[in-house]
Design an enzyme around this catalytic site. Structure first.
Site, PDB file in Angstrom:
ATOM      1  N   GLN A  11       0.834  -1.205   0.000  1.00  0.00           N
ATOM      2  CA  GLN A  11       0.000   0.000   0.000  1.00  0.00           C
ATOM      3  C   GLN A  11       0.868   1.255   0.000  1.00  0.00           C
ATOM      4  O   GLN A  11       1.907   1.316   0.664  1.00  0.00           O
ATOM      5  CB  GLN A  11      -0.916  -0.008   1.213  1.00  0.00           C
ATOM      6  N   SER A  91       4.192  -6.403   2.676  1.00  0.00           N
ATOM      7  CA  SER A  91       2.909  -6.293   3.362  1.00  0.00           C
ATOM      8  C   SER A  91       1.773  -6.802   2.468  1.00  0.00           C
ATOM      9  O   SER A  91       1.708  -7.995   2.181  1.00  0.00           O
ATOM     10  CB  SER A  91       2.694  -4.844   3.811  1.00  0.00           C
ATOM     11  N   LEU A  92       0.907  -5.922   2.002  1.00  0.00           N
ATOM     12  CA  LEU A  92      -0.174  -6.341   1.106  1.00  0.00           C
ATOM     13  C   LEU A  92       0.369  -7.098  -0.108  1.00  0.00           C
ATOM     14  O   LEU A  92      -0.262  -8.043  -0.603  1.00  0.00           O
ATOM     15  CB  LEU A  92      -0.964  -5.097   0.668  1.00  0.00           C
ATOM     16  N   ARG A 116      -9.500  -7.837   4.919  1.00  0.00           N
ATOM     17  CA  ARG A 116      -8.303  -7.382   5.639  1.00  0.00           C
ATOM     18  C   ARG A 116      -8.238  -5.867   5.655  1.00  0.00           C
ATOM     19  O   ARG A 116      -7.975  -5.247   6.705  1.00  0.00           O
ATOM     20  CB  ARG A 116      -7.059  -7.962   4.958  1.00  0.00           C
ATOM     21  N   HIS A 197       1.402  -2.945  11.051  1.00  0.00           N
ATOM     22  CA  HIS A 197       2.524  -3.722  11.607  1.00  0.00           C
ATOM     23  C   HIS A 197       2.951  -3.221  12.982  1.00  0.00           C
ATOM     24  O   HIS A 197       4.139  -3.160  13.292  1.00  0.00           O
ATOM     25  CB  HIS A 197       3.697  -3.720  10.620  1.00  0.00           C
ATOM     26  N   GLN A 245       1.357 -11.191  10.418  1.00  0.00           N
ATOM     27  CA  GLN A 245       1.898 -10.105   9.594  1.00  0.00           C
ATOM     28  C   GLN A 245       1.240  -8.769   9.922  1.00  0.00           C
ATOM     29  O   GLN A 245       1.867  -7.712   9.824  1.00  0.00           O
ATOM     30  CB  GLN A 245       1.703 -10.435   8.106  1.00  0.00           C
TER      31      GLN A 245
END
Length: 307
Positions: A11, A91-92, A116, A197, A245
């Site tokens: 993102q 991440s994503l 999510r 995170h 995560q």
């Protein structure tokens, strides 16, 4: 034989117009967007191609849009016969890698990512969370300053040597950033509302765990390196690691270094060039190119053919 690692952005890489050119040129890329529109029940492709930007930048839309655009870029790459010996994503972007490696189909991954994104968007009231980039200090110093602060602030991303991201409660992040600046770091608050995170994501991770538990995964066809462990997933660990995560630091530098053990070059697959810059700072000789539009794909193919 050339060994490529495919990496997928997270993102923040989204922009209006992403994927439009490749979808027009490559039938396979266009089909990815068409399938996504059916799954979403609204025109995600139009949001990617024409905006509005304000909507595209919202977490609940940015994450599915990035997943689909990255997979459309991957489809265009595969139309040229490109393949990878390993994959990962920031991440994503990890979800793009799991789809790309055959661990989960788009039809399952897209609803999962949408949920999510919604959970992350709603996890912390607007204005209470923050993230900041920290440049120029070592990992130990940054982590130590975070521990000294009142409130919640932790290292969220180990991006590359001398570049980290901290995340948590807004006041604690700002306090840590000021202290780190005094120690010689360059600091910059990021334009995000979700403290990704960080421990602030723990509550929404519990809800997400229930959702992930109902999703079936297959063993990835090539190694997919987890942000949490900086090592390849085993199929049985995928659900728990995707949950972890959300509130664990992204060990991106460590993940890249693992992939270097089996791959010759890295290719960033998806919007923007954020990962390209990080990889160059880890080892500039290992970066080969990116796939963001027709021009960058053409340039990459020329490089591959010249090696």
């Amino acid at each position: 034989m050339l060994r490529l690692a495919f990496v997928f952005p997270g993102q923040g890489s989204q922009y209006v117009g992403m994927g439009q050119e490749l979808a027009a040129v490559y039938e396979a890329a266009g089909e990815v967007f068409a399938r996504a529109d059916q799954i979403c029940g609204y025109s995600l492709s139009s949001l990617c191609f024409t905006g509005p930007e304000e909507m595209l930048n919202q977490t609940r839309y940015a994450q599915p849009a990035l997943l689909v655009t990255s997979l459309a870029c991957l489809a265009a790459a595969r139309a040229h016969g490109l393949s990878a010996v390993c994959m990962s994503g920031l991440s994503l972007g990890e979800y793009s890698a799991l789809v790309g490696a055959g661990a989960i189909p788009l039809e399952k991954a897209l609803p999962l990512v949408i949920r999510r994104a919604e959970l992350m968007q709603d996890a912390v009231p607007l204005g209470q969370g923050a993230m900041a980039a920290i440049i120029g200090l070592d990992d130990v110093t940054v982590a130590e300053v975070c521990r000294e602060q009142e409130g919640i602030v932790t290292v969220a991303n180990y991006n590359c040597p001398g570049q980290l991201v901290i995340s948590g409660e807004k006041a604690a992040v700002e306090s840590a950033a000021r202290r780190l600046k005094e120690k010689g770091a360059k600091t910059m608050l990021l334009a995000v509302s979700v403290p990704s995170h960080s421990p602030l994501m723990k509550a929404c991770s519990e809800q997400f765990a229930q959702i992930v538990a109902g999703v079936g995964f297959e063993q990835p066809q090539v190694p997919v390196v987890s942000n949490v462990t900086a090592a390849p997933y085993d199929v049985g660990d995928i659900p728990s690691l995707l949950v972890q995560q959300l509130y664990s630091p992204v060990r991106w530098e460590q993940s890249v270094r693992w992939m270097m053990t089996i791959a010759d070059y890295f290719v960033e697959v998806g919007p923007g060039s954020s990962l390209s810059g990080l990889i160059k700072k880890i080892d500039k000789s290992r970066f080969l190119g990116q796939i963001d539009n027709f021009k960058s794909l053409t340039k990459l193919i020329e490089k591959v053919n010249s090696i």
